[in-house]
Design a protein around this motif. Structure first.
Motif, PDB file in Angstrom:
ATOM      1  N   VAL A  20      36.111  35.390  25.031  1.00 26.19           N
ATOM      2  CA  VAL A  20      37.077  34.358  25.414  1.00 26.19           C
ATOM      3  C   VAL A  20      36.565  33.629  26.660  1.00 26.19           C
ATOM      4  O   VAL A  20      36.685  32.416  26.760  1.00 26.19           O
ATOM      5  N   TRP A  21      35.954  34.359  27.585  1.00 25.76           N
ATOM      6  CA  TRP A  21      35.449  33.733  28.807  1.00 25.76           C
ATOM      7  C   TRP A  21      34.329  32.739  28.488  1.00 25.76           C
ATOM      8  O   TRP A  21      34.304  31.638  29.035  1.00 25.76           O
ATOM      9  N   GLU A  22      33.403  33.115  27.604  1.00 27.37           N
ATOM     10  CA  GLU A  22      32.328  32.194  27.207  1.00 27.37           C
ATOM     11  C   GLU A  22      32.910  30.933  26.573  1.00 27.37           C
ATOM     12  O   GLU A  22      32.474  29.821  26.857  1.00 27.37           O
ATOM     13  N   LEU A  23      33.882  31.122  25.725  1.00 27.51           N
ATOM     14  CA  LEU A  23      34.529  29.980  25.085  1.00 27.51           C
ATOM     15  C   LEU A  23      35.268  29.118  26.120  1.00 27.51           C
ATOM     16  O   LEU A  23      35.230  27.889  26.049  1.00 27.51           O
ATOM     17  N   ALA A  24      35.891  29.751  27.104  1.00 29.67           N
ATOM     18  CA  ALA A  24      36.588  29.012  28.159  1.00 29.67           C
ATOM     19  C   ALA A  24      35.602  28.175  28.969  1.00 29.67           C
ATOM     20  O   ALA A  24      35.889  27.022  29.311  1.00 29.67           O
ATOM     21  N   ILE A  25      34.440  28.719  29.257  1.00 28.89           N
ATOM     22  CA  ILE A  25      33.416  27.958  29.976  1.00 28.89           C
ATOM     23  C   ILE A  25      32.984  26.765  29.139  1.00 28.89           C
ATOM     24  O   ILE A  25      32.894  25.638  29.640  1.00 28.89           O
ATOM     25  N   ALA A  26      32.722  26.985  27.854  1.00 28.69           N
ATOM     26  CA  ALA A  26      32.292  25.895  26.970  1.00 28.69           C
ATOM     27  C   ALA A  26      33.360  24.805  26.887  1.00 28.69           C
ATOM     28  O   ALA A  26      33.042  23.616  26.921  1.00 28.69           O
ATOM     29  N   LEU A  27      34.611  25.204  26.786  1.00 31.01           N
ATOM     30  CA  LEU A  27      35.703  24.232  26.710  1.00 31.01           C
ATOM     31  C   LEU A  27      35.844  23.470  28.034  1.00 31.01           C
ATOM     32  O   LEU A  27      36.064  22.258  28.039  1.00 31.01           O
ATOM     33  N   ALA A  28      35.689  24.163  29.147  1.00 32.73           N
ATOM     34  CA  ALA A  28      35.756  23.507  30.454  1.00 32.73           C
ATOM     35  C   ALA A  28      34.598  22.531  30.634  1.00 32.73           C
ATOM     36  O   ALA A  28      34.785  21.433  31.168  1.00 32.73           O
ATOM     37  N   VAL A  29      33.416  22.903  30.175  1.00 30.63           N
ATOM     38  CA  VAL A  29      32.256  22.013  30.250  1.00 30.63           C
ATOM     39  C   VAL A  29      32.516  20.764  29.415  1.00 30.63           C
ATOM     40  O   VAL A  29      32.264  19.638  29.847  1.00 30.63           O
ATOM     41  N   ARG A  30      33.061  20.963  28.239  1.00 33.01           N
ATOM     42  CA  ARG A  30      33.364  19.822  27.361  1.00 33.01           C
ATOM     43  C   ARG A  30      34.420  18.914  27.984  1.00 33.01           C
ATOM     44  O   ARG A  30      34.313  17.701  27.949  1.00 33.01           O
ATOM     45  N   THR A  31      35.435  19.510  28.566  1.00 34.93           N
ATOM     46  CA  THR A  31      36.536  18.750  29.140  1.00 34.93           C
ATOM     47  C   THR A  31      36.112  17.958  30.381  1.00 34.93           C
ATOM     48  O   THR A  31      36.530  16.817  30.567  1.00 34.93           O
ATOM     49  N   THR A  32      35.288  18.569  31.227  1.00 27.67           N
ATOM     50  CA  THR A  32      34.906  17.924  32.485  1.00 27.67           C
ATOM     51  C   THR A  32      33.607  17.143  32.378  1.00 27.67           C
ATOM     52  O   THR A  32      33.290  16.371  33.277  1.00 27.67           O
ATOM     53  N   ASP A  33      32.855  17.384  31.316  1.00 25.73           N
ATOM     54  CA  ASP A  33      31.557  16.736  31.124  1.00 25.73           C
ATOM     55  C   ASP A  33      30.603  17.047  32.282  1.00 25.73           C
ATOM     56  O   ASP A  33      29.856  16.193  32.736  1.00 25.73           O
TER      57      ASP A  33
END
Length: 127
Positions: free
Chosen positions: A42-55
């Protein structure tokens, strides 16, 4: 009467799938999991989602943004994806279900469902 019950259940299942696909973050979760051959934390996915959201690159994303993404995954996105039988979790990791793999979400003909077409690939009829 049995056929109607079966039809109502199938309709409900599709409603859950459509509800899960309605959010771009959930579609991204499905895409991310589909592109991995192993379960994802879940943490890896959260990082990926945060990267996508913030660019921003992973090392430049604020930890609070990652924590907010993790909260959203656990409390909003995961329940909807699990209800639609698209994702399964063991509490630590996530992966696509066999059911998700059988749906036409990732085939080239349906590419735009989970992985939207890039702007230069869009057809002429789109606004």
């Amino acid at each position: 009467m049995a056929n109607r019950d079966r039809g109502d259940r199938i309709l409900t299942d599709w409603n859950l799938v459509f509800d899960a696909l309605a959010d771009p973050s959930r579609r991204y979760v499905l895409e991310y999991l589909h592109d991995r051959s192993v379960p994802v934390s879940v943490w890896e996915l959260a990082i990926a989602l945060a990267v996508r959201t913030t660019d921003r690159p992973p090392n430049q994303v604020d930890i609070q943004v990652v924590e907010q993404a993790e909260t959203g995954i656990v409390h909003v996105h995961l329940p909807k994806l699990e209800a639609a039988n698209l994702v399964k979790s063991n509490g630590e990791t996530l992966e696509l279900t066999d059911h998700a793999e059988t749906l036409p979400l990732f085939t080239p003909a349906y590419r735009g469902i989970v992985r939207p077409l890039e702007s230069e690939e869009r057809s002429d009829w789109e606004p």
